[in-house]
Each structure stands twice: as structure tokens, then as C-alpha cells.
Design an enzyme around this catalytic site. Structure first.
Site, mmCIF file in Angstrom:
data_model
loop_
_atom_site.group_PDB
_atom_site.id
_atom_site.type_symbol
_atom_site.label_atom_id
_atom_site.label_comp_id
_atom_site.label_asym_id
_atom_site.label_seq_id
_atom_site.Cartn_x
_atom_site.Cartn_y
_atom_site.Cartn_z
ATOM 1 N N GLY A 37 0.762 -1.238 -0.117
ATOM 2 C CA GLY A 37 0.065 -0.101 0.074
ATOM 3 C C GLY A 37 0.970 1.336 0.012
ATOM 4 N N LYS A 38 0.439 2.202 -0.764
ATOM 5 C CA LYS A 38 1.357 3.312 -1.117
ATOM 6 C C LYS A 38 1.441 4.198 0.440
ATOM 7 C CE LYS A 38 1.168 4.434 -5.859
ATOM 8 N NZ LYS A 38 2.634 3.944 -6.008
ATOM 9 N N ASN A 179 5.630 10.783 -11.296
ATOM 10 C CA ASN A 179 6.641 9.857 -12.117
ATOM 11 C C ASN A 179 6.312 10.650 -13.306
ATOM 12 O OD1 ASN A 179 4.420 8.706 -13.593
ATOM 13 N ND2 ASN A 179 4.820 6.911 -12.182
ATOM 14 N N GLY A 220 16.947 9.574 -12.916
ATOM 15 C CA GLY A 220 17.190 10.638 -11.704
ATOM 16 C C GLY A 220 15.821 11.420 -11.355
ATOM 17 N N ASP A 247 7.646 4.829 -3.943
ATOM 18 C CA ASP A 247 6.972 5.025 -2.220
ATOM 19 C C ASP A 247 8.375 5.206 -1.423
ATOM 20 O OD1 ASP A 247 4.651 4.739 -3.046
ATOM 21 O OD2 ASP A 247 4.540 2.611 -2.596
#
Length: 301
Positions: A37-38, A179, A220, A247
Site C-alpha cells: 500500500g502506498k 513520475n 534521476g 514510495d
């Protein structure tokens, strides 16, 4: 204190010969369960970074709950804000290919019952860092951003998984972490201007007056503030499993901010931690300890 308001899952992980196409069955080589779970992943990462952490979320009254919370308990995370519901504990079904890439299906279960009324368990105060993600109802995420801002707390919002309905309130977070794929999608939703990703990040930062952090995997991290633009290189590694790397980054980044690190230093430490998390299988089991991150950073300089 870092207060993580988010999801708690049990991950069911299968290592497969290759990731399947729709309608296809592939062979597997191993199976394991691991807490995930995040929200819980990020809480554990912040705790392993050496900062006090309180978790606010929910689990079911089932056999998965204790296993889902086991590593958080071991890390001395404050679980007084974790409630129990009659829904099942959240579950993630994960398939990992031989190159470390993965596909994931998440069943929210109890996480869907984390509602704005549960934010009374956060006990927010000025100087706290509040860490959020999109695996609980978005109304709760937005309410937490509002309450944290009113309390004088710093907010970090991990914009994963992508949800277009979140776009209007991303700018309420002091730091949004996405992201590259998520940022590009939010960029479209927000009609950000610029010929490339960096230009759109600058537009976001100027438009909102906040900081946007975009993780680029092996390339990066980039970050845009209203006044600056930062680029942080990644460690050169051969990944075993990329589950949980983002995470880990978020938890260590929040810990860096909580510890008073400058933005560039907090990003570099978080990027190193995220890279180290790719060297072991699983999400929470792979999150590195602070001493391992310190050692990697010292070797890099």
C-alpha cells in the site's frame, strides 16, 4: 513528526517468466506475500529514514490485516490512527518480470473507507509534514491538504496512481511528487504550457507558487520551484524489482524535509534510497535503512 494518511495493503507477488498480454497465461517461478500500500510503504520508508511517523488509514477485520501492519509495528510507527472496518484489507496483485518491471492490480477494500472525518486522528500541528497519495478517496486527500495548510503543516502529495479528478487540487500541496508519466497526464489535464517536460514543470511551479518533483526512474529526478530548477542524477544500478521504489523516494523525501534538509539534499537522499529499494524484491522488505542510504551517498562523493 510525519503524518502519513493513506493506503494499507497486503501485496501478493508472483515472479513470472515475462509479463502477460491480455488473455494470456504465463509461467511463474515464485510467490510471496508482503505488506504494501502506498501509504504504508511511505510511512515505513520515513520511519526507516529515522523520523517519527504516525499512520492514518484503515484495515479489515481479516487475516491479512496483521501481516499488512507487521513491518510498521516493527518500525515503531504510531498506528493509533489506523481503524478497522468490515471491508477486506486492501490487496495488491503484483506480477514482476525478469527485468524487474511489473504490472499491478489494486483492490482498495478498507482503504475506500478512509474518509474526511478520520482526519481527527491526525493531531496536526505547525511544522509537521503530511504525506498523501491517491489510494484513498480523493475527497479525503483534498480535505487533508486543506486542514494541514490551516495547521501550518508542510504537505507532500504523491500523485499516484494517476486520477484526473485530482488535477484541480494538486496545487494545494507544498510539494507534489509525480513520475514522468503521471506528470505528463496531469500536465494535459491542467493545460500546462511549454515545449518540453521541464518547461511545463516551470509553468506549474510559477502558476501554483509550489514545488513539483518529477521522478524519472534510472534518469534521476527533476524539481521545479517558483524560483529554481534542480536536476538530480540517479545511482547506476541493475534493478531486481522496481516495486516500491517511488514510495521509498516519497518517504525519504518527506523525512528529509522534516529533518530540515535543503531541497536539493532531500531530493538526493530520497533518490538514493529509491535506487537501493530496487536491489531487493518486494515493496516494504526492500526499503533501505538510513545507514545504508548514508553509506551509498558517501560512496557517491
Amino acid at each position: 513528526m510525519i503524518i502519513v494518511i493513506g493506503s494499507i495493503n497486503l501485496d501478493l507477488i508472483a515472479n513470472v517468466d515475462r509479463l502477460p498480454r491480455p488473455g494470456e497465461t504465463v509461467g511463474g517461478s515464485s510467490f510471496a506475500t508482503a505488506p504494501g500500500g502506498k501509504g504504508a510503504n511511505q510511512a515505513l520508508a520515513a520511519a526507516r529514514a529515522g523520523v517519527p511517523v504516525r499512520m492514518v488509514g484503515a484495515v479489515g477485520r481479516d487475516s491479512f490485516a496483521n501481516e499488512a501492519l507487521a513491518l510498521l509495528r516493527e518500525a515503531k510507527v504510531d498506528l493509533s490512527g489506523v481503524g478497522e472496518t468490515f471491508a477486506s484489507t486492501g490487496t495488491a496483485l503484483i506480477m514482476v518480470g525478469p527485468d524487474g518491471e511489473n504490472i499491478i492490480a489494486v483492490v482498495p477494500g478498507a482503504n475506500a473507507s478512509v474518509l474526511p472525518g478520520d482526519l481527527s486522528k491526525t493531531f496536526l500541528k505547525k511544522g509537521d509534514v503530511v504525506l498523501l497519495q491517491h489510494e484513498i478517496p480523493l475527497a479525503t486527500v483534498e480535505a487533508a491538504l486543506d486542514q494541514a495548510g490551516a495547521a501550518g503543516a508542510v504537505t507532500v502529495l504523491n500523485t499516484a496512481p494517476f486520477q484526473g479528478d485530482a488535477a484541480p487540487f494538486l496545487g494545494k500541496a507544498d510539494y507534489a511528487v509525480a513520475n514522468e508519466t503521471e506528470f505528463d497526464l496531469y500536465g494535459e489535464a491542467l493545460s500546462l504550457k511549454g515545449r518540453d517536460r521541464a518547461a511545463r514543470m516551470r509553468d506549474y511551479a510559477v502558476r501554483t507558487g509550489r514545488t513539483i518533483v518529477v521522478t524519472l526512474g534510472g534518469d534521476g529526478v527533476m524539481a521545479a520551484t517558483p524560483d529554481d530548477f534542480l536536476t538530480i542524477a540517479a545511482m547506476q544500478i541493475t534493478p531486481v524489482d522496481t516495486v516500491g521504489a517511488g514510495d521509498t523516494f516519497c518517504g525519504y523525501f518527506a523525512a528529509g524535509l522534516s529533518s530540515g534538509l535543503a531541497l536539493e539534499d532531500a531530493l538526493a537522499r530520497a533518490a538514493t534510497a529509491g535506487s537501493l529499494a530496487c536491489l531487493k524484491p518486494g515493496a516494504q522488505p526492500a526499503i533501505p535503512l538510513a545507514k545504508d542510504v548514508d553509506q551509498a551517498l558517501s560512496q557517491a562523493h
